[in-house]
Motif scaffolding. Structure first.
Motif, PDB file in Angstrom:
ATOM      1  N   PHE A   1      32.224  25.951  39.974  1.00 16.41           N
ATOM      2  CA  PHE A   1      32.694  26.930  39.614  1.00 16.41           C
ATOM      3  C   PHE A   1      32.837  27.855  40.085  1.00 16.41           C
ATOM      4  O   PHE A   1      34.069  28.467  39.733  1.00 16.41           O
ATOM      5  N   GLU A   2      32.533  28.943  41.708  1.00 20.06           N
ATOM      6  CA  GLU A   2      32.747  29.350  41.649  1.00 20.06           C
ATOM      7  C   GLU A   2      34.090  29.253  42.906  1.00 20.06           C
ATOM      8  O   GLU A   2      34.564  30.193  42.574  1.00 20.06           O
ATOM      9  N   LYS A   3      34.351  28.017  42.848  1.00 19.72           N
ATOM     10  CA  LYS A   3      35.685  28.357  43.606  1.00 19.72           C
ATOM     11  C   LYS A   3      36.691  28.650  43.072  1.00 19.72           C
ATOM     12  O   LYS A   3      37.111  28.992  43.120  1.00 19.72           O
ATOM     13  N   PRO A   4      36.822  28.116  41.310  1.00 17.73           N
ATOM     14  CA  PRO A   4      37.809  28.837  40.739  1.00 17.73           C
ATOM     15  C   PRO A   4      37.467  29.812  40.777  1.00 17.73           C
ATOM     16  O   PRO A   4      38.806  30.574  40.663  1.00 17.73           O
ATOM     17  N   ILE A   5      36.451  30.891  40.503  1.00 16.76           N
ATOM     18  CA  ILE A   5      36.783  32.314  39.695  1.00 16.76           C
ATOM     19  C   ILE A   5      36.768  33.001  41.129  1.00 16.76           C
ATOM     20  O   ILE A   5      37.225  34.122  41.143  1.00 16.76           O
ATOM     21  N   LYS A   6      36.522  32.549  42.480  1.00 23.20           N
ATOM     22  CA  LYS A   6      36.863  33.278  43.845  1.00 23.20           C
ATOM     23  C   LYS A   6      38.401  32.642  43.777  1.00 23.20           C
ATOM     24  O   LYS A   6      39.377  33.840  44.290  1.00 23.20           O
ATOM     25  N   GLN A   7      39.015  31.635  43.350  1.00 23.00           N
ATOM     26  CA  GLN A   7      40.805  31.572  43.926  1.00 23.00           C
ATOM     27  C   GLN A   7      41.008  32.632  43.126  1.00 23.00           C
ATOM     28  O   GLN A   7      42.017  33.018  43.007  1.00 23.00           O
ATOM     29  N   PHE A   8      40.745  32.403  41.624  1.00 21.50           N
ATOM     30  CA  PHE A   8      41.135  33.895  40.249  1.00 21.50           C
ATOM     31  C   PHE A   8      41.388  35.276  41.583  1.00 21.50           C
ATOM     32  O   PHE A   8      42.330  35.898  41.179  1.00 21.50           O
ATOM     33  N   GLY A   9      40.258  35.626  41.609  1.00 17.24           N
ATOM     34  CA  GLY A   9      40.328  36.915  42.510  1.00 17.24           C
ATOM     35  C   GLY A   9      40.802  36.882  44.133  1.00 17.24           C
ATOM     36  O   GLY A   9      41.073  37.809  43.675  1.00 17.24           O
ATOM     37  N   GLU A  10      41.177  36.314  44.303  1.00 15.24           N
ATOM     38  CA  GLU A  10      42.053  36.016  45.278  1.00 15.24           C
ATOM     39  C   GLU A  10      43.396  36.509  43.989  1.00 15.24           C
ATOM     40  O   GLU A  10      44.095  37.630  45.477  1.00 15.24           O
TER      41      GLU A  10
ATOM     42  N   ALA B   1      43.482  33.493  33.871  1.00 13.82           N
ATOM     43  CA  ALA B   1      43.336  32.378  34.620  1.00 13.82           C
ATOM     44  C   ALA B   1      43.105  31.453  34.400  1.00 13.82           C
ATOM     45  O   ALA B   1      43.902  30.199  34.668  1.00 13.82           O
ATOM     46  N   ALA B   2      43.045  30.866  32.690  1.00 14.59           N
ATOM     47  CA  ALA B   2      43.646  29.423  31.859  1.00 14.59           C
ATOM     48  C   ALA B   2      45.285  29.667  32.026  1.00 14.59           C
ATOM     49  O   ALA B   2      45.572  28.922  32.063  1.00 14.59           O
ATOM     50  N   ASP B   3      45.611  30.879  32.082  1.00 18.69           N
ATOM     51  CA  ASP B   3      47.112  30.813  31.929  1.00 18.69           C
ATOM     52  C   ASP B   3      47.514  30.403  33.702  1.00 18.69           C
ATOM     53  O   ASP B   3      49.032  29.855  33.279  1.00 18.69           O
ATOM     54  N   ARG B   4      47.128  30.406  34.526  1.00 22.18           N
ATOM     55  CA  ARG B   4      47.735  30.309  35.941  1.00 22.18           C
ATOM     56  C   ARG B   4      46.874  29.619  36.115  1.00 22.18           C
ATOM     57  O   ARG B   4      47.084  28.381  37.104  1.00 22.18           O
ATOM     58  N   GLY B   5      46.212  27.744  35.338  1.00 24.17           N
ATOM     59  CA  GLY B   5      45.578  26.279  35.856  1.00 24.17           C
ATOM     60  C   GLY B   5      44.846  26.641  36.167  1.00 24.17           C
ATOM     61  O   GLY B   5      43.964  25.626  37.017  1.00 24.17           O
ATOM     62  N   ILE B   6      43.676  27.843  36.468  1.00 26.58           N
ATOM     63  CA  ILE B   6      42.436  28.109  36.665  1.00 26.58           C
ATOM     64  C   ILE B   6      41.479  28.002  35.476  1.00 26.58           C
ATOM     65  O   ILE B   6      41.327  29.401  35.260  1.00 26.58           O
ATOM     66  N   HIS B   7      40.274  27.390  35.796  1.00 29.56           N
ATOM     67  CA  HIS B   7      39.446  27.493  34.481  1.00 29.56           C
ATOM     68  C   HIS B   7      38.006  27.813  35.322  1.00 29.56           C
ATOM     69  O   HIS B   7      37.735  26.647  36.056  1.00 29.56           O
ATOM     70  N   PHE B   8      36.978  28.230  34.506  1.00 25.86           N
ATOM     71  CA  PHE B   8      36.013  28.918  34.291  1.00 25.86           C
ATOM     72  C   PHE B   8      35.428  29.336  33.271  1.00 25.86           C
ATOM     73  O   PHE B   8      36.460  29.536  32.389  1.00 25.86           O
ATOM     74  N   SER B   9      34.385  28.656  32.665  1.00 30.06           N
ATOM     75  CA  SER B   9      33.822  29.372  31.693  1.00 30.06           C
ATOM     76  C   SER B   9      33.380  31.169  31.362  1.00 30.06           C
ATOM     77  O   SER B   9      32.952  31.669  32.540  1.00 30.06           O
ATOM     78  N   ARG B  10      33.634  31.218  30.784  1.00 23.99           N
ATOM     79  CA  ARG B  10      32.835  32.489  30.122  1.00 23.99           C
ATOM     80  C   ARG B  10      31.286  32.720  30.827  1.00 23.99           C
ATOM     81  O   ARG B  10      30.683  34.413  31.606  1.00 23.99           O
ATOM     82  N   ASP B  11      30.620  31.492  30.613  1.00 21.51           N
ATOM     83  CA  ASP B  11      29.440  31.529  31.163  1.00 21.51           C
ATOM     84  C   ASP B  11      28.497  31.142  32.538  1.00 21.51           C
ATOM     85  O   ASP B  11      28.224  32.991  33.136  1.00 21.51           O
ATOM     86  N   GLU B  12      29.571  31.223  32.509  1.00 24.75           N
ATOM     87  CA  GLU B  12      30.207  30.663  34.562  1.00 24.75           C
ATOM     88  C   GLU B  12      30.635  32.769  35.124  1.00 24.75           C
ATOM     89  O   GLU B  12      29.609  32.820  36.166  1.00 24.75           O
ATOM     90  N   MET B  13      31.382  32.703  35.007  1.00 29.48           N
ATOM     91  CA  MET B  13      31.844  33.770  34.502  1.00 29.48           C
ATOM     92  C   MET B  13      30.764  34.986  35.011  1.00 29.48           C
ATOM     93  O   MET B  13      30.390  35.763  36.104  1.00 29.48           O
ATOM     94  N   LEU B  14      29.477  35.056  34.460  1.00 31.06           N
ATOM     95  CA  LEU B  14      28.944  36.218  33.567  1.00 31.06           C
ATOM     96  C   LEU B  14      27.941  35.811  34.915  1.00 31.06           C
ATOM     97  O   LEU B  14      27.278  36.860  35.581  1.00 31.06           O
ATOM     98  N   VAL B  15      27.239  34.166  35.262  1.00 29.65           N
ATOM     99  CA  VAL B  15      26.554  33.854  35.905  1.00 29.65           C
ATOM    100  C   VAL B  15      26.875  34.623  37.335  1.00 29.65           C
ATOM    101  O   VAL B  15      26.131  35.031  38.430  1.00 29.65           O
ATOM    102  N   ALA B  16      28.309  34.599  37.960  1.00 24.99           N
ATOM    103  CA  ALA B  16      28.908  35.048  39.098  1.00 24.99           C
ATOM    104  C   ALA B  16      28.656  36.041  39.219  1.00 24.99           C
ATOM    105  O   ALA B  16      28.274  37.243  40.081  1.00 24.99           O
TER     106      ALA B  16
END
Length: 92
Positions: free
Chosen positions: A15-24, A53-68
């Protein structure tokens, strides 16, 4: 042995990869930063972040975001851009 540990971590923390991708994308787009800055509280910020992020085809869950977020607040696993982390800190 080190390679197998790295492979294991990448699989279990995929899950870190899509979170980082959207952050960029967020850092590169002032309009996204402005939109995120409109979120009044933690829950709406996280929901908006995941939704944009999902609107741009990048997916991660709310819980994954909170972990990060929690890990990064404690100084590890830097996957969220600092400008976004500052916005989060204002709301947590």
């Amino acid at each position: 042995m080190i390679k197998s540990a790295l492979d294991r971590d990448q699989q279990s923390r995929a899950f870190e990869k899509p979170i980082k991708q959207f952050g960029e994308l967020v850092v590169a787009d002032p309009a996204l930063l402005d939109r995120l800055d409109e979120a009044p509280d933690k829950d709406s910020f996280v929901d908006l972040y995941c939704g944009l992020a999902a609107d741009r085809g990048i997916h991660f869950s709310r819980d994954e975001m909170l972990v990060a977020v929690q890990e990064q607040k404690h100084g590890s696993n830097w996957v969220i851009p600092n400008v976004v982390l500052r916005m989060i800190a204002e709301r947590f």
